[in-house]
Design an enzyme around this catalytic site. Structure first.
Site, PDB file in Angstrom:
ATOM      1  N   GLU A   1       0.819  -1.214   0.000  1.00  0.00           N
ATOM      2  CA  GLU A   1       0.000   0.000   0.000  1.00  0.00           C
ATOM      3  C   GLU A   1       0.853   1.263   0.000  1.00  0.00           C
ATOM      4  O   GLU A   1       0.462   2.297  -0.530  1.00  0.00           O
ATOM      5  CB  GLU A   1      -0.946   0.018   1.201  1.00  0.00           C
ATOM      6  CG  GLU A   1      -2.094  -0.988   1.110  1.00  0.00           C
ATOM      7  CD  GLU A   1      -1.738  -2.339   1.690  1.00  0.00           C
ATOM      8  OE1 GLU A   1      -0.549  -2.585   1.984  1.00  0.00           O
ATOM      9  OE2 GLU A   1      -2.654  -3.168   1.861  1.00  0.00           O
TER      10      GLU A   1
ATOM     11  N   PHE B   1     -11.064  -7.500  13.956  1.00  0.00           N
ATOM     12  CA  PHE B   1      -9.987  -7.895  13.048  1.00  0.00           C
ATOM     13  C   PHE B   1      -9.749  -6.799  12.009  1.00  0.00           C
ATOM     14  O   PHE B   1     -10.681  -6.319  11.378  1.00  0.00           O
ATOM     15  CB  PHE B   1     -10.342  -9.217  12.361  1.00  0.00           C
ATOM     16  CG  PHE B   1      -9.292  -9.664  11.376  1.00  0.00           C
ATOM     17  CD1 PHE B   1      -8.017 -10.004  11.813  1.00  0.00           C
ATOM     18  CD2 PHE B   1      -9.574  -9.700  10.019  1.00  0.00           C
ATOM     19  CE1 PHE B   1      -7.048 -10.391  10.903  1.00  0.00           C
ATOM     20  CE2 PHE B   1      -8.600 -10.087   9.110  1.00  0.00           C
ATOM     21  CZ  PHE B   1      -7.332 -10.429   9.547  1.00  0.00           C
ATOM     22  N   GLN B   2      -8.512  -6.405  11.867  1.00  0.00           N
ATOM     23  CA  GLN B   2      -8.083  -5.364  10.924  1.00  0.00           C
ATOM     24  C   GLN B   2      -8.829  -4.041  11.140  1.00  0.00           C
ATOM     25  O   GLN B   2      -9.053  -3.292  10.193  1.00  0.00           O
ATOM     26  CB  GLN B   2      -8.205  -5.845   9.477  1.00  0.00           C
ATOM     27  CG  GLN B   2      -7.210  -6.966   9.168  1.00  0.00           C
ATOM     28  CD  GLN B   2      -7.016  -7.231   7.686  1.00  0.00           C
ATOM     29  OE1 GLN B   2      -7.933  -7.051   6.893  1.00  0.00           O
ATOM     30  NE2 GLN B   2      -5.822  -7.676   7.309  1.00  0.00           N
TER      31      GLN B   2
ATOM     32  N   LYS C   1     -17.647  -0.699   6.141  1.00  0.00           N
ATOM     33  CA  LYS C   1     -18.046  -1.775   5.224  1.00  0.00           C
ATOM     34  C   LYS C   1     -19.547  -1.739   4.942  1.00  0.00           C
ATOM     35  O   LYS C   1     -19.962  -1.915   3.797  1.00  0.00           O
ATOM     36  CB  LYS C   1     -17.635  -3.123   5.809  1.00  0.00           C
ATOM     37  CG  LYS C   1     -17.813  -4.265   4.821  1.00  0.00           C
ATOM     38  CD  LYS C   1     -17.038  -5.492   5.238  1.00  0.00           C
ATOM     39  CE  LYS C   1     -17.437  -6.714   4.432  1.00  0.00           C
ATOM     40  NZ  LYS C   1     -16.991  -6.677   3.037  1.00  0.00           N
TER      41      LYS C   1
ATOM     42  N   MET D   1      24.331   9.556   2.419  1.00  0.00           N
ATOM     43  CA  MET D   1      24.143  10.871   3.025  1.00  0.00           C
ATOM     44  C   MET D   1      24.413  10.824   4.522  1.00  0.00           C
ATOM     45  O   MET D   1      25.078  11.691   5.082  1.00  0.00           O
ATOM     46  CB  MET D   1      22.730  11.390   2.742  1.00  0.00           C
ATOM     47  CG  MET D   1      22.506  12.820   3.172  1.00  0.00           C
ATOM     48  SD  MET D   1      23.649  13.981   2.381  1.00  0.00           S
ATOM     49  CE  MET D   1      22.625  14.632   1.071  1.00  0.00           C
TER      50      MET D   1
END
Lengths: 180, 556
Positions: free
Chosen positions: B50, B112-113, B162, B462
């Site tokens: 993602e 969940f999630q 949802k 760097m």
């Protein structure tokens, strides 16, 4: 720049999380907030809050500008240059054995405080006023033994017909070098 | 017409002119992905992670000027977007991130999630929404696009439960409100014009605001009319052609000698669409001290935030310049331009052309077909690219400026490829590439032509450079000590790999790389072997002033 106390009034849409957004902004930008009080207004969709900021002019203008960028914020203004009514409410529970009660009630009378609860050993006192008055009252009450207390934080409104809703950027006058 | 929330979302995206989204499906966005499948109107680019999707949407937005869109599921899908959203926020890139969340019955129960993604993203979005009622969905999505694309642009997140995706409600199509920048206050313009006209040795600092406002032609007109040199910030790269005699190159910590000297000499600084970050105004109290500073920015909160301006104007740079130009007296400043010319000559003379990275980047900028966007990751290679790779038009440069996101490049390059239809050049280092190289698989799946110049020095260059300067060469954890064969790695993902070793001819290798990338429509990784001891110079140390620019590293 000189550090002082600023009273800031703000109108915001009464959406869930709006206070989280605003206080989160203060935390992450390191603004030193002494108190914040907020509740809905005559318009149920709009909340009004009074914020007491400790800082200098730079912080004041950053706070106002950063707040004004927020989608849920409608208007922000500093009230320092205005003639305002400042009020705060204090509830304090003190030790009050029977032999002490009359002394405490006497103090109440002088400060125009009220006794709102009485138990065999304690009293709850209520006082409304500007923050200095509350400080003074607490100083006198403290020797009796404060069990717990709660202050609401300052709320303020400008005197006269002037309203925050109708203000138009007047708060920028101090810093605005471009203005004539 | 009654539609499900998921269908309403897709319809609203189409309304907004969205034709490409970047994302990754999951449990709580199944309905959205189903609607996407049935609609067929939006091209969805399935990334490997993602974070890659968020960076791709960002890259797409930077090159097109449109609002980038990414999708992710709830929980880890949403948290994986966070770095990408923060990157866009710091660089004021318009983005709409759509996430799913658990149903209302599961919300707040550590399901969940489930994650409070609106809570998490408050500090890194312009605004965000959680949609709990399908009746509010269309208006919310429309508002999200309006917020992202107006004023100072930035990311907006819309979290959709949802059950909102499956619930039905009436949907009425709407034409998106046209976003027009607010006109600027005329009385301020006069004062600013007066100050600009009074300046004897002006210099313009052009930032990302010039790009965001598509104001590059106006900027060039102002510079020409005033005979005034232009230094750009990292975010402003591309706003003026690099070979323009008035172009000083980049200003800042690793900016050019010419820009630093011009700034020191100038009496008037015209800062357009820039926020005086600590990489430009390294010492904000002493920056442009005793000079007239004119600051134009769309965000009022940026005025006097870091550097105190003499005069300021809050407004879109394009609108401002449009109104300002007629008030500016055309000038010829022979003496000033002679000096500028001398600074530029000095700059050219001091450039360390022996650097392998310099040679590769310079050659790449000449070999790359016209219109190829340049994308960088973060670190030494980023600064080298900013210094040595010519970007002559706006919206052809994507780099994480504010957040400095290592791993930004791969995703952003994919987004830039979809946005331009051209062959992006990604300049990256082995540190950054290690963070999000997985997106090379995405580029292969979607047959995205791109040339990846991997500046392979085996170290975190760097950080190591700072350890050289500030930490007595104690190279703590900057030696990568990896044994990765990048050519094979590219090959295993279905991309092409080439080595550009120390003895190899740069130009012919790069030509082959571009030929293969375009010919086969594939990412081509060029493993450019460089020395770990190449440094980014010149440099101004943090908190220092422009008269302390160092041209060689004094190591301690």
């Amino acid at each position: 720049m000189e550090e002082k106390k600023y009273t800031i009034g703000a109108l915001a849409y009464n959406k869930s999380g709006v206070l989280t957004r605003i206080t989160g902004l203060f935390t992450r930008r390191g603004y030193n907030i002494e108190s914040i009080s907020a509740c809905t207004t005559e318009d149920p969709e709009v909340s009004r809050m009074t914020i007491i900021l400790k800082g200098d002019e730079y912080i004041l203008y950053q706070l106002i500008k950063q707040m004004e960028k927020m989608e849920d914020v409608i208007k922000v203004g500093c009230a320092n240059e205005l003639d305002c009514v400042y009020r705060e409410l204090l509830l304090v529970k003190v030790h009050a054995a029977p032999e002490m009660r009359s002394q405490i009630i006497q103090i109440n009378e002088i400060y125009k405080a009220k006794t709102v609860d009485l138990s065999p050993q304690t009293m709850i006192l209520e006082i409304t006023g500007d923050p200095d008055k509350l400080d003074a009252f607490l100083k006198v009450i403290k020797p009796y033994g404060i069990l717990e207390m709660q202050r609401t934080g300052v709320t303020a409104l400008a005197r006269g017909s002037h309203t925050l809703k109708d203000r138009d950027g007047g708060e920028y006058k101090i810093l605005d070098k471009n203005a004539d | 017409m009654k539609l499900t929330g998921a269908d309403i979302l897709i319809n609203c995206l189409v309304e907004q002119g969205v034709d490409t989204v970047f994302g990754y499906p999951g449990g709580t966005v199944l309905d959205i992905y189903d609607a996407l499948y049935r609609s067929g109107k939006i091209d969805h680019v399935l990334t490997a992670h993602e974070q890659g999707a968020a960076h791709a949407a960002d890259g797409y937005a930077r090159v097109t000027g449109k609002t980038g869109v990414c999708f992710a599921t709830s929980g880890p899908g949403a948290t994986n977007l966070v770095t990408g959203i923060a990157t866009a926020f710091m660089d004021s890139i318009p983005l709409v991130a759509i996430t799913g969340n658990v149903g209302i019955n599961f919300l707040g129960r550590d399901s969940f999630q489930e994650i409070d993604i609106t809570g998490i993203t408050i500090p890194i979005t312009k605004h965000n929404f959680i949609v709990k009622d399908v009746k509010e969905l269309a208006a919310t999505v429309r508002r999200a696009f309006k917020i992202a694309g107006s004023g100072r642009k930035g990311p907006v997140l819309v979290d959709i439960l949802k059950d909102v995706q499956t619930a039905k409600c009436e949907y009425a199509p709407a034409v998106p409100e046209k976003i027009v920048p607010a006109p600027v206050a005329p009385e301020r313009l006069f004062k600013i014009a007066e100050a600009i006209n009074a300046g004897k040795k002006p210099v313009i600092i052009a930032g990302g605001g010039v790009i965001a406002a598509d104001a590059s032609p106006l900027l060039c007109r102002l510079a020409e009319k005033l005979d005034c040199p232009v230094a750009y910030t990292l975010m402003g790269k591309g706003c003026i052609p690099e070979d323009d005699p008035l172009c000083l190159g980049m200003i800042g910590m690793h900016g050019t000698v010419a820009a630093a000297k011009a700034l020191n000499e100038a009496d008037t600084v015209i800062a357009l669409g820039t926020r005086f970050s600590d990489r430009v105004a390294l010492n904000r109290d002493k920056f442009a001290e005793k000079k007239v500073v004119i600051h134009v920015d769309i965000d009022d909160a940026e005025i006097d935030k870091n550097v105190r301006s003499t005069l300021h104007l809050m407004g879109d740079v394009g609108e401002t310049l449009k109104s300002l130009l007629p008030l500016i007296d055309g000038r010829q400043r022979k003496d000033w331009l002679v000096k500028i010319e001398a600074f530029k000559k000095e700059n050219a003379a001091k450039k360390d052309t022996s650097l392998r990275a310099y040679k590769i980047l310079k050659a790449a900028s000449e070999v790359a077909p016209a219109g190829s966007p340049l994308i960088t990751d973060v670190g030494q290679h980023q600064m080298w690219a900013a210094q040595h790779y010519a970007v002559n038009s706006p919206r052809l440069f994507c780099s994480s400026g504010g957040l400095g996101t290592m791993g930004y490049g791969m995703g952003a390059a994919i987004g830039a490829a979809f946005g331009t239809g051209k062959t992006p050049v990604l300049v990256t280092g082995d540190g950054c590439f290690g963070m999000n190289m997985n997106e090379m698989m995405t580029a292969v799946s979607r047959r995205v032509p791109m040339v990846i110049l991997l500046m392979h020095n085996g170290v975190l260059g760097m950080v190591r450079q700072w350890q050289k300067v500030f930490y007595s060469r104690r190279f703590s954890q900057t030696d990568l000590n990896r044994k990765t064969d990048y050519v094979k790695l590219a090959g295993s993902m279905g991309a092409r790999g080439m080595t550009l070793g120390e003895g190899d001819d740069i130009e012919s290798t790069l030509k082959r790389a571009f030929g293969a990338a375009i010919g086969e429509s594939l990412p081509v990784l060029v493993d450019c072997i460089i020395s770990p001891d190449e440094n980014v110079l010149p440099m101004i140390k943090p908190g220092q002033t422009y008269d302390t620019q160092i041209e060689a590293l004094e190591e301690n």
